[in-house]
Design a protein around this motif. Structure first.
Motif, short mmCIF file in Angstrom:
data_model
loop_
_atom_site.label_atom_id
_atom_site.label_comp_id
_atom_site.label_asym_id
_atom_site.label_seq_id
_atom_site.Cartn_x
_atom_site.Cartn_y
_atom_site.Cartn_z
N ASN A 193 -5.25 7.76 -0.28
CA ASN A 193 -5.64 9.09 -0.76
C ASN A 193 -4.97 10.21 0.02
OD1 ASN A 193 -7.68 8.97 -3.01
ND2 ASN A 193 -8.65 7.56 -1.58
N PHE A 194 -4.68 9.98 1.32
CA PHE A 194 -3.95 10.97 2.10
C PHE A 194 -2.60 11.27 1.45
CE2 PHE A 194 -0.58 11.33 5.41
CZ PHE A 194 -0.81 12.66 5.75
N VAL A 195 -1.90 10.23 1.03
CA VAL A 195 -0.57 10.42 0.43
C VAL A 195 -0.68 10.97 -0.99
CG1 VAL A 195 1.56 9.27 -0.29
CG2 VAL A 195 0.47 8.63 1.86
N ARG A 196 -1.54 10.38 -1.80
CA ARG A 196 -1.54 10.77 -3.21
C ARG A 196 -2.06 12.18 -3.44
NH1 ARG A 196 -6.31 9.58 -7.37
NH2 ARG A 196 -8.07 9.36 -5.97
N TRP A 197 -3.05 12.64 -2.62
CA TRP A 197 -3.56 13.99 -2.82
C TRP A 197 -2.56 15.05 -2.42
CZ3 TRP A 197 -6.81 14.31 -6.33
CH2 TRP A 197 -7.93 13.48 -6.44
N MET A 198 -1.52 14.67 -1.68
CA MET A 198 -0.45 15.62 -1.40
C MET A 198 0.24 16.05 -2.69
SD MET A 198 -0.22 16.54 1.72
CE MET A 198 -0.76 16.08 3.37
N GLY A 199 0.30 15.15 -3.66
CA GLY A 199 0.84 15.52 -4.96
C GLY A 199 -0.02 16.57 -5.64
N LEU B 39 1.71 9.56 -5.44
CA LEU B 39 2.02 10.95 -5.07
C LEU B 39 2.79 11.63 -6.20
CD1 LEU B 39 3.31 12.25 -1.68
CD2 LEU B 39 4.44 12.95 -3.77
N PHE B 40 3.85 10.96 -6.70
CA PHE B 40 4.64 11.55 -7.78
C PHE B 40 3.85 11.61 -9.08
CE2 PHE B 40 7.96 10.38 -4.77
CZ PHE B 40 8.76 11.53 -4.81
N TYR B 41 3.04 10.57 -9.33
CA TYR B 41 2.19 10.60 -10.52
C TYR B 41 1.20 11.76 -10.45
CZ TYR B 41 -2.36 9.59 -12.60
OH TYR B 41 -3.58 9.72 -13.21
N ASN B 42 0.59 11.97 -9.27
CA ASN B 42 -0.38 13.04 -9.14
C ASN B 42 0.25 14.43 -9.27
OD1 ASN B 42 -3.46 12.58 -8.12
ND2 ASN B 42 -2.21 10.78 -7.81
N TYR B 43 1.52 14.55 -8.90
CA TYR B 43 2.21 15.82 -9.13
C TYR B 43 2.21 16.14 -10.63
CZ TYR B 43 5.62 19.58 -8.84
OH TYR B 43 6.24 20.81 -8.92
N ALA B 44 2.54 15.15 -11.45
CA ALA B 44 2.54 15.37 -12.90
C ALA B 44 1.12 15.62 -13.41
CB ALA B 44 3.15 14.16 -13.60
N PHE B 45 0.16 14.85 -12.91
CA PHE B 45 -1.24 14.99 -13.29
C PHE B 45 -1.71 16.43 -13.06
CE2 PHE B 45 -5.66 13.06 -11.89
CZ PHE B 45 -6.33 14.05 -12.58
N PHE B 46 -1.48 16.96 -11.86
CA PHE B 46 -2.02 18.28 -11.54
C PHE B 46 -1.15 19.42 -12.05
CE2 PHE B 46 -4.53 15.58 -8.80
CZ PHE B 46 -5.79 16.10 -9.05
N CYS C 188 7.32 11.56 -12.88
CA CYS C 188 6.88 10.28 -13.45
C CYS C 188 8.02 9.27 -13.47
CB CYS C 188 6.34 10.48 -14.86
SG CYS C 188 4.75 11.33 -14.94
N ALA C 189 9.23 9.75 -13.80
CA ALA C 189 10.40 8.87 -13.80
C ALA C 189 10.68 8.35 -12.39
CB ALA C 189 11.61 9.61 -14.35
N ILE C 190 10.53 9.22 -11.38
CA ILE C 190 10.72 8.78 -9.99
C ILE C 190 9.67 7.73 -9.62
CG2 ILE C 190 10.58 9.53 -7.58
CD1 ILE C 190 11.73 12.23 -8.51
N ALA C 191 8.43 7.94 -10.07
CA ALA C 191 7.36 6.97 -9.81
C ALA C 191 7.71 5.60 -10.40
CB ALA C 191 6.04 7.48 -10.37
N ILE C 192 8.23 5.59 -11.62
CA ILE C 192 8.65 4.33 -12.24
C ILE C 192 9.76 3.69 -11.41
CG2 ILE C 192 9.79 3.33 -14.25
CD1 ILE C 192 8.28 5.37 -15.98
N GLY C 193 10.69 4.51 -10.94
CA GLY C 193 11.78 4.00 -10.12
C GLY C 193 11.27 3.35 -8.83
N ILE C 194 10.27 3.95 -8.20
CA ILE C 194 9.70 3.37 -6.98
C ILE C 194 9.09 2.01 -7.29
CG2 ILE C 194 7.90 3.63 -5.23
CD1 ILE C 194 8.31 6.67 -5.42
N LEU C 195 8.36 1.91 -8.41
CA LEU C 195 7.76 0.63 -8.79
C LEU C 195 8.82 -0.44 -9.02
CD1 LEU C 195 4.94 1.72 -11.29
CD2 LEU C 195 4.66 0.92 -8.94
N LEU D 7 0.83 -1.20 0.00
CA LEU D 7 0.00 0.00 0.00
C LEU D 7 0.86 1.26 0.00
CD1 LEU D 7 -2.89 1.08 0.02
CD2 LEU D 7 -2.78 1.11 2.52
N SER D 8 1.95 1.25 0.78
CA SER D 8 2.82 2.43 0.80
C SER D 8 3.51 2.62 -0.55
CB SER D 8 3.86 2.31 1.91
OG SER D 8 4.71 1.20 1.71
N THR D 9 3.89 1.53 -1.20
CA THR D 9 4.48 1.64 -2.54
C THR D 9 3.49 2.25 -3.52
OG1 THR D 9 5.90 -0.29 -2.17
CG2 THR D 9 5.48 0.33 -4.46
N THR D 10 2.27 1.76 -3.49
CA THR D 10 1.23 2.30 -4.38
C THR D 10 0.98 3.78 -4.08
OG1 THR D 10 0.18 0.12 -4.47
CG2 THR D 10 -1.15 2.00 -5.15
#
Length: 421
Positions: A354-360, A238-245, A388-395, A230-233
């Motif tokens: 959602n707490f973590v991802r909306w921070m992005g 979070l990093f994906y949502n930064y790019a999204f917004f 997005c590249a960081i998000a891929i790295g986390i995965l 869950l923390s990985t997701t």
């Protein structure tokens, strides 16, 4: 998610449709202000970075309030939580329309975010619970997970929820453009009116949902994030949502268009989000698996972010619209991952995620506009691509924590395979 042959996206009880309608309006609030951002800046004598705080306050409060949603709904029930959230949105959206300064507007958007958090987090649990119960399982909104017999209904309901998200995100800019062209205050009053209609529908069509036998502790969402999957997701999101917004909140200032033009561009973007969420993600997940869909979508979003930075005006329009495809794929993939990757109750997992991802979503609008004002107008998109590249790295680094998703994909593949003759 991927519906089985037993379940159908459209075969839902009226309570699910009423909640889904209100969810559409709630998600309209995300992109509603996009077409009128330049008008708000001009009418309230504010800079782009000051106006971007409309998003920052909204998503920051939404993120923090996510930690409270399970605690509240486990004590007063899902229906009452939905109604409180809707009521807050009605009040603060209407107040936003009366604002005389950008600081007032930012404050009212924060209150709007609180109501939206209570509604959105609970709506997913209520929709899944009602649909699962209708499919022959047990309600999932009480904190448990439906058994396999009710899973088809849950999956169909989550697709319906994602469709509501996509439809709301696409209609929000269009409604904002049509109303905002008359007066920048009208979109806020329009949202208040639609949410009031949603309030009445849920009041009359949704059965009372009693609190679950076990109350959710305030610390439960944070504790849930102790699960590696869950923390990985969540932190990938979070990093994906930064790019999204960055795309959603910063691009209106780059387009250099009026409210109608911005509204049409983001309507096209929202249509791509909806189509990719509902019709693109499920077959790709069946064929390649959820994690690989994340890789694909994040890679595509890097391409479009670089296109936004490097191309001219026409390229910016095309890349903005097409960026809705990877965003839609990721919205569905990440929602499924958050729901399935751990053994936490769905509402608790959703709150922590959602707490973590909306921070992005809270960080991107202000930082992107400040980077453009202080350094260069293209830099926000390069930063978005880097996220997005960081998000891929986390995965990649934490892929062993997502093995549960692989098992879910195998389970779906076996279930969806044709029966032997």
């Amino acid at each position: 998610m991927r519906p089985s042959a037993k379940g159908g996206v459209l075969r839902q009880p009226l309570s699910v449709w009423a909640t889904a309608f209100a969810a559409v309006v709630a998600f309209m609030g995300i992109g509603l202000v996009d077409p009128i951002l330049p008008a708000i800046a001009a009418n309230l004598d504010a800079s782009p970075s000051q106006v971007s705080l409309l998003f920052t306050s909204y998503f920051l409060i939404t993120a923090v309030a996510m930690l409270l949603t399970g605690w509240v709904s486990s004590r007063i029930g899902g229906k009452r939580t939905l109604l409180i959230g809707l009521g807050l949105v009605v009040v603060f959206a209407a107040l936003a329309g009366t604002s005389d300064s950008v600081s007032q507007l930012v404050g009212f958007r924060a209150g709007w975010g609180l109501g939206n958090a209570l509604f959105v987090a609970t709506a997913l649990a209520v929709i899944v619970g009602a649909a699962t119960s209708d499919a022959g399982g047990v309600p999932g909104g009480a904190g448990g997970r439906p058994p396999s017999g009710g899973r088809g209904g849950a999956e169909s309901a989550i697709i319906l929820y994602e469709a509501a998200l996509g439809l709301g995100i696409s209609l929000g800019p269009l409604a904002g453009a049509l109303l905002g062209d008359l007066n920048w205050r009208l979109p806020f009053f329009g949202t208040a009116a639609l949410m009031a209609a949603g309030f009445l529908l849920i009041t009359t069509l949704l059965r009372a949902t009693p609190p679950p036998p076990e109350r959710t502790r305030l610390s439960a969402p944070i504790r849930a994030l102790g699960h590696g999957g869950l923390s990985t997701t969540a932190f990938t999101a979070l990093f994906y949502n930064y790019a999204f917004f960055t795309v959603l909140a910063f691009t209106p200032f780059v387009l250099g268009m009026g409210a109608h033009g911005i509204g049409l561009v983001f309507f096209g973007w929202g249509v791509m989000v909806a189509l990719a969420s509902v019709f693109g993600a499920p077959p790709l997940q069946r064929r390649f698996g959820t994690v690989r869909v994340m890789y694909l979508a994040l890679g595509l979003l890097i391409v479009f972010q670089l296109g936004l930075a490097a191309l001219g005006h026409g390229g910016v329009i095309v890349c903005t619209i097409l960026s809705g495809i990877p965003i839609g794929l990721n919205n569905t993939a990440f929602t499924e991952a958050a729901m399935e990757v751990s053994d936490n109750p769905r509402p608790v997992a959703s709150a922590g995620y959602n707490f973590v991802r909306w921070m992005g979503g809270a960080l991107a609008p202000y930082s992107a506009t400040r980077l453009a004002e202080e350094v260069d107008a293209d830099l926000p998109y390069y930063v978005g691509a880097a996220c997005c590249a960081i998000a891929i790295g986390i995965l990649v680094v934490r892929r062993r924590h997502l093995e549960a998703l692989v098992r879910v994909d195998v389970d779906h593949a076996l279930r969806d395979a044709p029966a032997p003759a």
